[in-house]
Design a protein around this motif. Structure first.
Motif, short mmCIF file in Angstrom:
data_model
loop_
_atom_site.label_atom_id
_atom_site.label_comp_id
_atom_site.label_asym_id
_atom_site.label_seq_id
_atom_site.Cartn_x
_atom_site.Cartn_y
_atom_site.Cartn_z
N ASP A 245 0.88 -1.14 0.11
CA ASP A 245 -0.03 -0.33 0.10
C ASP A 245 0.63 1.33 -0.25
OD1 ASP A 245 1.18 0.46 2.72
OD2 ASP A 245 -0.80 -0.62 3.09
N VAL A 246 0.15 2.46 -0.03
CA VAL A 246 1.55 3.39 0.06
C VAL A 246 2.61 3.46 0.79
CG1 VAL A 246 -0.41 4.86 -0.65
CG2 VAL A 246 -0.78 4.73 0.98
N ASP A 247 1.84 2.56 2.74
CA ASP A 247 2.52 2.64 3.43
C ASP A 247 3.87 2.21 2.82
OD1 ASP A 247 1.42 4.87 5.39
OD2 ASP A 247 0.20 3.51 5.71
N THR A 248 3.62 0.79 2.72
CA THR A 248 4.87 -0.12 2.34
C THR A 248 5.62 0.77 1.35
OG1 THR A 248 3.62 -1.05 0.88
CG2 THR A 248 3.53 -1.72 3.23
N GLU A 249 4.97 1.28 0.53
CA GLU A 249 5.72 2.19 -0.38
C GLU A 249 6.32 3.60 -0.60
OE1 GLU A 249 7.54 1.61 -4.22
OE2 GLU A 249 6.72 0.58 -3.09
N HIS A 250 6.47 3.66 0.40
CA HIS A 250 6.95 4.64 1.21
C HIS A 250 8.08 4.78 1.38
CE1 HIS A 250 6.90 8.89 3.74
NE2 HIS A 250 7.45 8.60 4.39
N PRO A 251 9.28 4.71 1.63
CA PRO A 251 10.60 4.56 1.63
C PRO A 251 11.05 4.93 0.05
CG PRO A 251 10.11 2.49 3.00
CD PRO A 251 8.71 2.87 2.48
N TRP A 252 9.92 4.41 -0.69
CA TRP A 252 10.84 4.52 -2.13
C TRP A 252 10.30 5.39 -3.17
CZ3 TRP A 252 14.41 1.31 -1.40
CH2 TRP A 252 14.78 -0.38 -0.57
N ALA A 253 8.67 5.67 -2.85
CA ALA A 253 8.50 7.25 -3.01
C ALA A 253 8.89 8.13 -3.24
CB ALA A 253 7.02 6.94 -2.77
N LEU A 254 9.64 8.19 -1.66
CA LEU A 254 10.27 9.17 -0.94
C LEU A 254 11.01 9.24 -2.01
CD1 LEU A 254 10.21 11.68 1.02
CD2 LEU A 254 11.04 10.12 2.91
N ARG A 255 11.90 8.66 -1.88
CA ARG A 255 13.59 8.25 -1.98
C ARG A 255 13.59 8.92 -4.51
NH1 ARG A 255 14.81 4.80 1.11
NH2 ARG A 255 16.52 4.90 2.63
N LEU A 256 12.76 8.50 -4.35
CA LEU A 256 12.23 8.41 -6.27
C LEU A 256 11.93 9.80 -6.25
CD1 LEU A 256 12.11 7.86 -8.98
CD2 LEU A 256 9.76 6.93 -8.19
N ALA A 257 11.23 10.09 -5.32
CA ALA A 257 10.38 12.07 -5.57
C ALA A 257 12.03 12.71 -5.51
CB ALA A 257 9.55 12.54 -4.51
N ASP A 258 12.69 12.66 -4.74
CA ASP A 258 14.04 13.35 -3.86
C ASP A 258 15.11 13.62 -4.66
OD1 ASP A 258 15.23 14.67 -2.12
OD2 ASP A 258 16.68 13.45 -2.06
N ALA A 259 15.22 12.45 -5.47
CA ALA A 259 16.42 12.10 -6.31
C ALA A 259 15.73 12.15 -7.76
CB ALA A 259 16.79 10.60 -6.31
N SER A 260 14.67 12.26 -8.50
CA SER A 260 14.54 12.43 -9.93
C SER A 260 14.02 13.84 -10.34
CB SER A 260 13.38 11.74 -10.20
OG SER A 260 11.69 12.01 -9.41
N GLY A 261 13.33 14.22 -8.53
CA GLY A 261 12.77 16.31 -8.48
C GLY A 261 11.17 15.49 -9.09
N ALA A 262 10.81 14.96 -9.60
CA ALA A 262 9.44 14.51 -10.38
C ALA A 262 8.57 14.53 -8.96
CB ALA A 262 9.15 13.63 -11.19
N VAL A 263 6.99 15.16 -9.56
CA VAL A 263 6.46 14.63 -7.78
C VAL A 263 5.85 13.24 -8.49
CG1 VAL A 263 2.91 14.65 -8.00
CG2 VAL A 263 5.46 17.27 -8.21
N VAL A 264 5.68 12.13 -6.92
CA VAL A 264 5.57 10.76 -7.48
C VAL A 264 3.90 10.56 -6.28
CG1 VAL A 264 6.26 8.81 -6.44
CG2 VAL A 264 7.73 10.87 -7.12
N ILE A 265 3.02 10.38 -7.99
CA ILE A 265 1.90 9.95 -6.99
C ILE A 265 1.94 8.88 -6.82
CG2 ILE A 265 -0.82 10.35 -7.51
CD1 ILE A 265 0.03 12.47 -9.71
N SER A 266 1.83 7.96 -5.05
CA SER A 266 2.13 6.65 -5.19
C SER A 266 0.66 5.80 -4.64
CB SER A 266 2.55 6.27 -3.90
OG SER A 266 2.21 4.83 -3.97
N VAL A 267 0.34 4.90 -5.57
CA VAL A 267 -1.41 4.70 -5.57
C VAL A 267 -1.72 3.51 -5.03
CG1 VAL A 267 -2.93 4.28 -7.33
CG2 VAL A 267 -1.11 5.51 -8.31
N GLY A 268 -2.59 3.72 -4.36
CA GLY A 268 -2.96 2.46 -3.03
C GLY A 268 -3.96 2.21 -4.04
N TYR A 269 -3.86 1.14 -4.86
CA TYR A 269 -5.05 -0.08 -6.02
C TYR A 269 -5.78 -0.80 -4.84
CZ TYR A 269 -0.42 -2.36 -7.08
OH TYR A 269 0.27 -3.60 -6.47
N ARG A 270 -6.37 -1.79 -5.58
CA ARG A 270 -7.38 -2.23 -4.30
C ARG A 270 -6.69 -3.84 -4.64
NH1 ARG A 270 -12.90 -2.03 -6.99
NH2 ARG A 270 -11.12 -0.63 -8.43
#
Length: 298
Positions: free
Chosen positions: A81-106
């Motif tokens: 979910d968005v919580d388990t992906e948090h460490p990676w989404a945060l790193r990706l946004a920081d290193a890429s400079g892009a807005v990251v929209i992490s999706v909590g899909y069913r």
């Protein structure tokens, strides 16, 4: 295997998708053990995207972002979910400079195909419609993900092309799950690889597909026409069942006239980039961010 990764093998639990509820709990515990970088100037917001049903997202906004990526977590369509992906989404946004929209899909099996893809596509359409609110150029929106999430990103690109939906700038596909048939050499022979192996992949596809027939939107490798898709960066792990289907997909994209950057990481296994102390893991994560940064800057 890379010796820095091999040293951690005794600590890696077996993934058993026959019991999704228990495995989700174990997966969440693993995720909380991954260090989260302290990025003070990152704006992070939890929202719900209007859909039927609503979709939970977590949005990471670096300063001066120009583009965005709709990002799907891994977990075999069953976990995460968005919580388990948090460490990676945060790193990706920081290193890429892009807005990251992490999706909590069913998640499957409670919500089999097409639920996860419908959620993904709803967020993609929302991101395109709300680009100004997100502070990004609507022509600089990418899709991406890890593992099953990367498969969802590839499927969303197919659906957007076929339905004349939002224009996607780029696909960032890290070890994607693309083919339920498991006929490649790596799918047939990697029966005891760490974390992800033939049995795990079989269970994941069974949960995800349910009673639905396999289709290109469920398993993108089944698509016969790959022309007109967005440029892609595809990363594969050497000791991963998905390896050969990912390489095959990259070659087919190239043959269809789609620009592709393919990076095969030697000595790695599926998800081994989570072992942050390994030099190869740090290079993998840096490469993903750099590929996204390049694609959204051009």
């Amino acid at each position: 295997m890379d010796p820095e990764l091999e040293a951690f093998l005794p600590l890696i639990p077996k993934a058993d998708l026959t019991d999704p509820v228990t495995q989700r709990k174990n997966f969440a515990e693993l995720a909380t053990s991954i260090p989260v970088p302290d990025i003070a100037d990152m704006e992070i917001e939890d929202r719900t995207v209007p859909a039927d049903p609503e979709v939970a997202v977590r949005i990471y906004r670096p300063h001066r972002a120009r583009g965005a990526v709709v990002w799907m977590h891994g977990g075999g369509f069953v976990m995460g979910d968005v919580d388990t992906e948090h460490p990676w989404a945060l790193r990706l946004a920081d290193a890429s400079g892009a807005v990251v929209i992490s999706v909590g899909y069913r998640l499957a099996p409670e919500h089999p195909f097409p639920a996860a893809l419908d959620d993904t596509y709803a967020v993609l359409a929302w991101a395109a419609e709300h680009a100004a609110e997100l502070g990004v150029d609507p022509e600089r929106i990418a899709v991406g993900g890890h593992s099953a999430g990367a498969g969802l990103a590839a499927a969303a690109a197919l659906r957007a092309r076929d339905q004349r939906g939002p224009r996607i700038r780029f696909q960032l596909l890290n070890q994607p799950g693309l083919d339920d048939r498991q006929e490649t050499w790596s799918a047939r022979h990697f029966t005891d690889t760490p974390w992800m192996n033939r049995d795990t992949v079989t269970a994941a596809w069974r949960h995800y597909l349910g009673s639905a027939p396999a289709s290109p939107y469920a398993t993108p490798a089944r698509a016969t026409d790959l022309s007109g898709l967005p440029p892609a960066y595809i990363a594969t792990a050497e000791l991963c069942p998905n390896r050969d289907e990912d390489i095959d997909y990259a070659v087919r994209l190239l043959q269809a006239g789609v620009s592709v950057e393919l990076h095969q990481w030697p000595g790695t296994f599926h998800g081994s980039h989570a072992i942050l102390s390994a030099e190869v893991s740090r290079r993998q994560i840096a490469e993903l961010a750099a590929a996204l940064r390049r694609a959204l800057a051009e």
